[in-house]
Design a protein around this motif. Structure first.
Motif, PDB file in Angstrom:
ATOM      1  N   THR A  10       0.855  -1.175   0.000  1.00  0.00           N
ATOM      2  CA  THR A  10       0.000   0.000   0.000  1.00  0.00           C
ATOM      3  C   THR A  10       0.893   1.227   0.000  1.00  0.00           C
ATOM      4  O   THR A  10       1.842   1.314   0.799  1.00  0.00           O
ATOM      5  CB  THR A  10      -0.930   0.010   1.232  1.00  0.00           C
ATOM      6  OG1 THR A  10      -1.833  -1.083   1.141  1.00  0.00           O
ATOM      7  CG2 THR A  10      -1.731   1.307   1.294  1.00  0.00           C
ATOM      8  N   LEU A  11       0.637   2.145  -0.910  1.00  0.00           N
ATOM      9  CA  LEU A  11       1.429   3.368  -1.041  1.00  0.00           C
ATOM     10  C   LEU A  11       0.538   4.555  -0.713  1.00  0.00           C
ATOM     11  O   LEU A  11      -0.615   4.602  -1.150  1.00  0.00           O
ATOM     12  CB  LEU A  11       1.976   3.496  -2.466  1.00  0.00           C
ATOM     13  CG  LEU A  11       2.753   2.291  -3.017  1.00  0.00           C
ATOM     14  CD1 LEU A  11       3.063   2.499  -4.497  1.00  0.00           C
ATOM     15  CD2 LEU A  11       4.039   2.075  -2.229  1.00  0.00           C
ATOM     16  N   LYS A  17      -4.205   7.311  -1.446  1.00  0.00           N
ATOM     17  CA  LYS A  17      -3.730   5.983  -1.066  1.00  0.00           C
ATOM     18  C   LYS A  17      -3.906   5.028  -2.241  1.00  0.00           C
ATOM     19  O   LYS A  17      -4.959   5.013  -2.891  1.00  0.00           O
ATOM     20  CB  LYS A  17      -4.517   5.465   0.140  1.00  0.00           C
ATOM     21  CG  LYS A  17      -3.972   4.161   0.708  1.00  0.00           C
ATOM     22  CD  LYS A  17      -4.898   3.593   1.779  1.00  0.00           C
ATOM     23  CE  LYS A  17      -4.899   4.397   3.039  1.00  0.00           C
ATOM     24  NZ  LYS A  17      -5.695   3.725   4.104  1.00  0.00           N
ATOM     25  N   LEU A  18      -2.873   4.230  -2.514  1.00  0.00           N
ATOM     26  CA  LEU A  18      -2.935   3.176  -3.523  1.00  0.00           C
ATOM     27  C   LEU A  18      -2.945   1.848  -2.788  1.00  0.00           C
ATOM     28  O   LEU A  18      -1.982   1.521  -2.091  1.00  0.00           O
ATOM     29  CB  LEU A  18      -1.731   3.235  -4.462  1.00  0.00           C
ATOM     30  CG  LEU A  18      -1.556   4.490  -5.317  1.00  0.00           C
ATOM     31  CD1 LEU A  18      -0.307   4.380  -6.179  1.00  0.00           C
ATOM     32  CD2 LEU A  18      -2.756   4.728  -6.183  1.00  0.00           C
ATOM     33  N   LYS A 118       1.585   9.166  -9.600  1.00  0.00           N
ATOM     34  CA  LYS A 118       2.805   8.944 -10.375  1.00  0.00           C
ATOM     35  C   LYS A 118       4.033   9.039  -9.479  1.00  0.00           C
ATOM     36  O   LYS A 118       4.983   8.258  -9.617  1.00  0.00           O
ATOM     37  CB  LYS A 118       2.900   9.957 -11.527  1.00  0.00           C
ATOM     38  CG  LYS A 118       1.843   9.799 -12.598  1.00  0.00           C
ATOM     39  CD  LYS A 118       1.884   8.420 -13.242  1.00  0.00           C
ATOM     40  CE  LYS A 118       0.891   8.273 -14.386  1.00  0.00           C
ATOM     41  NZ  LYS A 118      -0.498   8.148 -13.934  1.00  0.00           N
ATOM     42  N   LEU A 119       4.042   9.985  -8.529  1.00  0.00           N
ATOM     43  CA  LEU A 119       5.160  10.094  -7.606  1.00  0.00           C
ATOM     44  C   LEU A 119       5.286   8.812  -6.781  1.00  0.00           C
ATOM     45  O   LEU A 119       6.392   8.272  -6.611  1.00  0.00           O
ATOM     46  CB  LEU A 119       4.963  11.304  -6.683  1.00  0.00           C
ATOM     47  CG  LEU A 119       6.045  11.505  -5.619  1.00  0.00           C
ATOM     48  CD1 LEU A 119       7.394  11.824  -6.256  1.00  0.00           C
ATOM     49  CD2 LEU A 119       5.638  12.613  -4.648  1.00  0.00           C
ATOM     50  N   LEU A 120       4.170   8.294  -6.280  1.00  0.00           N
ATOM     51  CA  LEU A 120       4.189   7.074  -5.473  1.00  0.00           C
ATOM     52  C   LEU A 120       4.673   5.878  -6.290  1.00  0.00           C
ATOM     53  O   LEU A 120       5.532   5.108  -5.846  1.00  0.00           O
ATOM     54  CB  LEU A 120       2.789   6.795  -4.916  1.00  0.00           C
ATOM     55  CG  LEU A 120       2.306   7.717  -3.795  1.00  0.00           C
ATOM     56  CD1 LEU A 120       0.811   7.524  -3.559  1.00  0.00           C
ATOM     57  CD2 LEU A 120       3.088   7.460  -2.508  1.00  0.00           C
ATOM     58  N   LEU A 121       4.118   5.713  -7.495  1.00  0.00           N
ATOM     59  CA  LEU A 121       4.465   4.561  -8.326  1.00  0.00           C
ATOM     60  C   LEU A 121       5.911   4.615  -8.812  1.00  0.00           C
ATOM     61  O   LEU A 121       6.611   3.598  -8.830  1.00  0.00           O
ATOM     62  CB  LEU A 121       3.510   4.466  -9.524  1.00  0.00           C
ATOM     63  CG  LEU A 121       2.070   4.080  -9.192  1.00  0.00           C
ATOM     64  CD1 LEU A 121       1.170   4.299 -10.403  1.00  0.00           C
ATOM     65  CD2 LEU A 121       1.985   2.632  -8.725  1.00  0.00           C
ATOM     66  N   LEU A 122       6.357   5.785  -9.208  1.00  0.00           N
ATOM     67  CA  LEU A 122       7.725   5.917  -9.705  1.00  0.00           C
ATOM     68  C   LEU A 122       8.735   5.763  -8.565  1.00  0.00           C
ATOM     69  O   LEU A 122       9.780   5.121  -8.739  1.00  0.00           O
ATOM     70  CB  LEU A 122       7.911   7.270 -10.405  1.00  0.00           C
ATOM     71  CG  LEU A 122       7.229   7.379 -11.774  1.00  0.00           C
ATOM     72  CD1 LEU A 122       7.173   8.836 -12.237  1.00  0.00           C
ATOM     73  CD2 LEU A 122       7.957   6.533 -12.811  1.00  0.00           C
ATOM     74  N   THR A 123       8.430   6.332  -7.399  1.00  0.00           N
ATOM     75  CA  THR A 123       9.328   6.181  -6.250  1.00  0.00           C
ATOM     76  C   THR A 123       9.469   4.704  -5.890  1.00  0.00           C
ATOM     77  O   THR A 123      10.584   4.208  -5.657  1.00  0.00           O
ATOM     78  CB  THR A 123       8.801   6.983  -5.044  1.00  0.00           C
ATOM     79  OG1 THR A 123       8.719   8.372  -5.386  1.00  0.00           O
ATOM     80  CG2 THR A 123       9.717   6.826  -3.840  1.00  0.00           C
ATOM     81  N   VAL A 134      11.053   2.637 -16.494  1.00  0.00           N
ATOM     82  CA  VAL A 134       9.599   2.593 -16.348  1.00  0.00           C
ATOM     83  C   VAL A 134       9.009   3.111 -17.656  1.00  0.00           C
ATOM     84  O   VAL A 134       9.465   4.129 -18.190  1.00  0.00           O
ATOM     85  CB  VAL A 134       9.109   3.451 -15.166  1.00  0.00           C
ATOM     86  CG1 VAL A 134       7.583   3.525 -15.141  1.00  0.00           C
ATOM     87  CG2 VAL A 134       9.628   2.884 -13.845  1.00  0.00           C
ATOM     88  N   GLY A 135       8.029   2.393 -18.174  1.00  0.00           N
ATOM     89  CA  GLY A 135       7.444   2.773 -19.454  1.00  0.00           C
ATOM     90  C   GLY A 135       5.980   3.156 -19.351  1.00  0.00           C
ATOM     91  O   GLY A 135       5.306   2.891 -18.343  1.00  0.00           O
ATOM     92  N   TRP A 136       5.496   3.787 -20.392  1.00  0.00           N
ATOM     93  CA  TRP A 136       4.073   4.109 -20.556  1.00  0.00           C
ATOM     94  C   TRP A 136       3.704   3.857 -22.003  1.00  0.00           C
ATOM     95  O   TRP A 136       4.546   3.962 -22.893  1.00  0.00           O
ATOM     96  CB  TRP A 136       3.786   5.589 -20.273  1.00  0.00           C
ATOM     97  CG  TRP A 136       3.909   6.032 -18.867  1.00  0.00           C
ATOM     98  CD1 TRP A 136       2.905   6.157 -17.948  1.00  0.00           C
ATOM     99  CD2 TRP A 136       5.101   6.464 -18.202  1.00  0.00           C
ATOM    100  NE1 TRP A 136       3.414   6.626 -16.757  1.00  0.00           N
ATOM    101  CE2 TRP A 136       4.754   6.812 -16.884  1.00  0.00           C
ATOM    102  CE3 TRP A 136       6.447   6.564 -18.592  1.00  0.00           C
ATOM    103  CZ2 TRP A 136       5.679   7.271 -15.957  1.00  0.00           C
ATOM    104  CZ3 TRP A 136       7.375   7.012 -17.674  1.00  0.00           C
ATOM    105  CH2 TRP A 136       6.989   7.362 -16.374  1.00  0.00           C
TER     106      TRP A 136
END
Length: 200
Positions: A10-11, A17-18, A118-123, A134-136
């Motif tokens: 969980t981020l 919250k993710l 995006k900050l949470l996922l990239l971190t 990391v791609g999109w």
């Protein structure tokens, strides 16, 4: 097994919250999609209301297979579901993930929610998983998505022509982007700057 590369986590930050997606999120995701009737957009992956459960089931099956890890995006204070996002095309051998299948309720769009996600996922990808890249990917006609990805500082890798079917049966070209680990510190600083900037 690929699954070990992205462990359940969980981020959370800045009121967002993710949490790992679950069947219990069905009503929340259905309500989020209804906020703006998002399934009517031809260039997105938002499920129609009656397809929400199978959408979640498919996401969980791909998580079980190890190549996707879907999150439900929630208001950190209330638990209200705001949308969803995920890691996909997870390739542990080269330490690569992509971020996508992202959509938010209309009332959450143009807020800090997407930038925070995006900050949470990239971190997590670069600093915990040790990803090299990391791609999109996005529809060639989804100009809003392309602009959002470019604002992150990702580089355009190219276009895969005739790549996938849209929901209306037409065939789309897919625009590919990526961010390498060496570029992350600068991008992180920019995301934090955007989030800390006073909103007018």
């Amino acid at each position: 097994m690929n699954m070990a590369f992205v462990e359940p986590v969980t981020l959370a930050a800045r009121g967002v919250k993710l949490v790992p997606m679950a069947l219990s999120h069905e009503s929340g995701l259905r309500a989020a999609a209804a906020d703006g009737a998002l399934w009517q957009l031809r260039v997105t992956s938002v499920p129609e209301p009656e397809q929400t459960r199978s959408y979640i089931e498919n996401a969980l099956a791909m998580r079980e297979a190890g190549n996707h890890f879907p999150f439900c995006v929630q208001n950190g204070a209330t638990g209200k579901v705001l949308g969803t996002t995920r890691y996909h095309d997870i390739v542990p051998a080269v330490k690569r993930v992509e971020i996508g299948w992202t959509w938010y309720s209309k009332s959450s769009q143009r807020t800090h929610v997407n930038t925070t996600c995006k900050l949470l996922l990239l971190t997590h990808a670069f600093e915990t998983l040790g990803c090299q890249v990391v791609g999109w990917r996005t529809d060639n006609f989804n100009f809003a998505s392309q602009a959002a990805i470019e604002r992150l500082g990702a580089r355009k890798d190219g276009v895969i022509r005739g790549h996938a079917l849209r929901r209306d049966g037409t065939i789309r070209d897919t625009v590919m982007y990526s961010l390498r680990s060496g570029e992350w510190p600068e991008v992180k600083a920019q995301l934090l700057y955007l989030l800390d900037k006073p909103r007018v």
